[in-house]
Write a protein that holds these residues in place. Sequence first.
Motif, PDB file in Angstrom:
ATOM      1  N   GLY A 268       0.560   4.564  -2.484  1.00 25.96           N
ATOM      2  CA  GLY A 268       0.161   5.611  -1.769  1.00 25.96           C
ATOM      3  C   GLY A 268       0.983   6.600  -2.638  1.00 25.96           C
ATOM      4  N   LEU A 269       2.333   6.180  -2.946  1.00 30.45           N
ATOM      5  CA  LEU A 269       3.233   6.881  -3.396  1.00 30.45           C
ATOM      6  C   LEU A 269       3.284   6.897  -5.117  1.00 30.45           C
ATOM      7  CD1 LEU A 269       6.235   8.216  -3.443  1.00 30.45           C
ATOM      8  CD2 LEU A 269       6.716   6.434  -3.790  1.00 30.45           C
TER       9      LEU A 269
ATOM     10  N   GLU B  23      -3.378   8.792  10.843  1.00 25.90           N
ATOM     11  CA  GLU B  23      -2.190   9.965  10.043  1.00 25.90           C
ATOM     12  C   GLU B  23      -2.537  10.381  11.393  1.00 25.90           C
ATOM     13  OE1 GLU B  23      -2.011  11.936   6.266  1.00 25.90           O
ATOM     14  OE2 GLU B  23      -4.269  11.356   6.497  1.00 25.90           O
TER      15      GLU B  23
ATOM     16  N   GLN C 184       0.929  -1.270   0.075  1.00 27.83           N
ATOM     17  CA  GLN C 184      -0.428  -0.176   0.011  1.00 27.83           C
ATOM     18  C   GLN C 184       1.103   1.106   0.073  1.00 27.83           C
ATOM     19  OE1 GLN C 184      -3.284  -0.177   2.367  1.00 27.83           O
ATOM     20  NE2 GLN C 184      -3.666  -1.836   3.051  1.00 27.83           N
ATOM     21  N   SER C 185       1.670   1.085   0.859  1.00 24.93           N
ATOM     22  CA  SER C 185       3.098   1.968   0.640  1.00 24.93           C
ATOM     23  C   SER C 185       3.181   2.466  -0.593  1.00 24.93           C
ATOM     24  CB  SER C 185       3.872   2.422   1.499  1.00 24.93           C
ATOM     25  OG  SER C 185       4.700   1.241   1.388  1.00 24.93           O
TER      26      SER C 185
ATOM     27  N   PRO D  20      -0.858   4.106   5.369  1.00 26.07           N
ATOM     28  CA  PRO D  20      -0.325   3.859   4.087  1.00 26.07           C
ATOM     29  C   PRO D  20      -1.148   5.035   3.049  1.00 26.07           C
ATOM     30  CG  PRO D  20      -0.524   2.033   4.660  1.00 26.07           C
ATOM     31  CD  PRO D  20      -1.530   2.216   5.569  1.00 26.07           C
TER      32      PRO D  20
ATOM     33  N   TYR E 261      -0.100  10.372   2.331  1.00 23.45           N
ATOM     34  CA  TYR E 261       0.938   9.944   1.232  1.00 23.45           C
ATOM     35  C   TYR E 261      -0.310  10.865  -0.205  1.00 23.45           C
ATOM     36  CZ  TYR E 261       4.078   7.024   0.551  1.00 23.45           C
ATOM     37  OH  TYR E 261       5.246   6.215   1.308  1.00 23.45           O
TER      38      TYR E 261
END
Lengths: 355, 270
Positions: free
Chosen positions: B119-120, B222, B115-116, B208, B212
């Motif tokens: 997100g990016l 968050e 997921q990170s 995640p 972003y």
Amino acid sequence: MAARPTILSLKSVRKIFGTLAAVDSINLDIGEGEFFTIVGPSGSGKTTLLRMLAGMEQPTSGDILLRGERINDLPANRRPTCMVFQSLALFPHRTVGENIEFSLKIRGEARDKRKARALELMDLLRLPQAYYGKNVMKCSGGERQRVALARALAYDPQILFFDEPLSAIDYKLRKTLEKELKDIHRETKKTFVYITHSLEEAMVMSDRIGVMREGKLVQVGSPHEIYSAPTTRFVSEFIGDVNVIPVDVAGDGLLKSVSLKDALKGPVPPKGFTSGHLVIRPEFLRFIGKPSEADNSVSGRLYNEYALGSRIQYQVRVGERVFIVEKLRQQMFTGKLDDEVRIGWDAKDSILVTD
Amino acid sequence: METKGQRVRHAFITAWALAVIVFLYLPTVCITIASFTASRYFQFPVAKFGLDWWEKTFNSIEIRQLLSTSISIALCVTVIAVTLAFFGALAFARYDWKGRSIYQKLILLPIFFPQSVLGLALLLWFNMLGLQLSWMTAVFAHLVWIVPVVTLVIAIQVYSFDPALEEAAFDLGATRWQVLREVTLPVLFPGLFSGALFAFLLSWGNFPLSLYTTGADTTVPEYLYAKMVAGYTPGVPVLGTVSTIGAAFLLIGGYGLILAMRRARQSATE
């Protein structure tokens, strides 16, 4: 089956899937108020044919006429016909009453009028009125059959289609429901078109039967005609066990079989018939003492016997060939297994068929 | 009568089940305990209990803003995801069409993307398209990951759906729209409902993708992370507890609703 006006007419109806003709050039007239059954093994195209009649599939070519009007492109929801599905397709989130009333609700009929009609149909189908508010999934198999039929009847269709609705039901209940369905047909005087893979089931209910094989109708006739005068080996073998002897017509009108020594006396072969099969139903074979007691006879060894309820079936081995003989229990044969026996039959009890 | 061997086996099974439950739920219980501290620092086990931080948390406008952002995102995601996934699930499980097996694989892939990274990637896209980042872009980001999950959840229900039901309704005179309203939607409702629960809860707890893509807006996860990294107060476990309990209520409430509906239907039997 004379003098019934035609309600549904099929003219060279074909349905092609890819390169396969699932239904191939079918011509058929079904009479007003008739109970017509289409019988065939799985894959014979009978379900595809029924779905075209009900408007769930379109024919690739040919015409379907309802009282003379072409209905090929009329969608199912605008056809005055209704289907009882193999799975019954009862709405699981609805009660018995709501299921039966579905088409009336769609038509926008008032609640009390709908309910009156539903209760009337439940009476006709011998469903207790207390079931009106019952969850349909809590009903037994037989009750669900009746709800499905009531739901279709509520639509007041001109023709009712049945897609093997009894196939998943155990034997005893199925026998009861077959007769009930025929009674309902009598009561409602509607046209019923039924499909099944069981010729036995078709026999019980139908006015006429059409036998399908590989997309084609191979024979259409009354249950009696289908049973006693099949025109092909396929039809003759469709119900119960039969004795089928491959034969060639000899010059003197007698029939020759490679597997049997003597020539056989049979019906007079139709013009142009040179080879085919001689069919004898097992109940027409009898145990005899001397060859002169029947038109034809063979001798062999009594190999085994099977109790079929009211009848007893005997297997007699004549060389490589197996003959099946059936007797009523009261006329049970008293021979011992492995005895040498002679069986015979008369020419009038045998049928000549093509492959 | 149980034999000795059966008794031993039962005792062992019970002990094992308890160990699994403790392993799964003890951390959550600890967070709840930590929230009832009277001190200003991170300290566990708790030395002195008090409700001070609960009071402070509920009076904070900032926290209310956080909750409102998280709820807005989760609600939007739920509505859009269930709508898209309903049709997606019909294509997945109901209809046979060319390319279906490719579609079935492609639609599930986003679930397995880290997921990170996803997100990016989305952040890069939003920048390239010149979109202003806000909670609304986060809705889009969540959808990329959640729609496949919800499609799968609803597809399971669709697989057990008898297509003859639709044909029967159509054959009985219903229009396509009436078939959808009277038969398809009600019969598939349990699947749609659990799909909606999945959508809401997965969005509610997602960190995640939000990190972003929310821009200046902040969601509950968050905030928890940010506070944990810098500026810890016992308000963090309080908010964490609120978030978890909220999710649990939704789940238990949803389950209760389905049970109640089933019972109502069964009572129609008599």
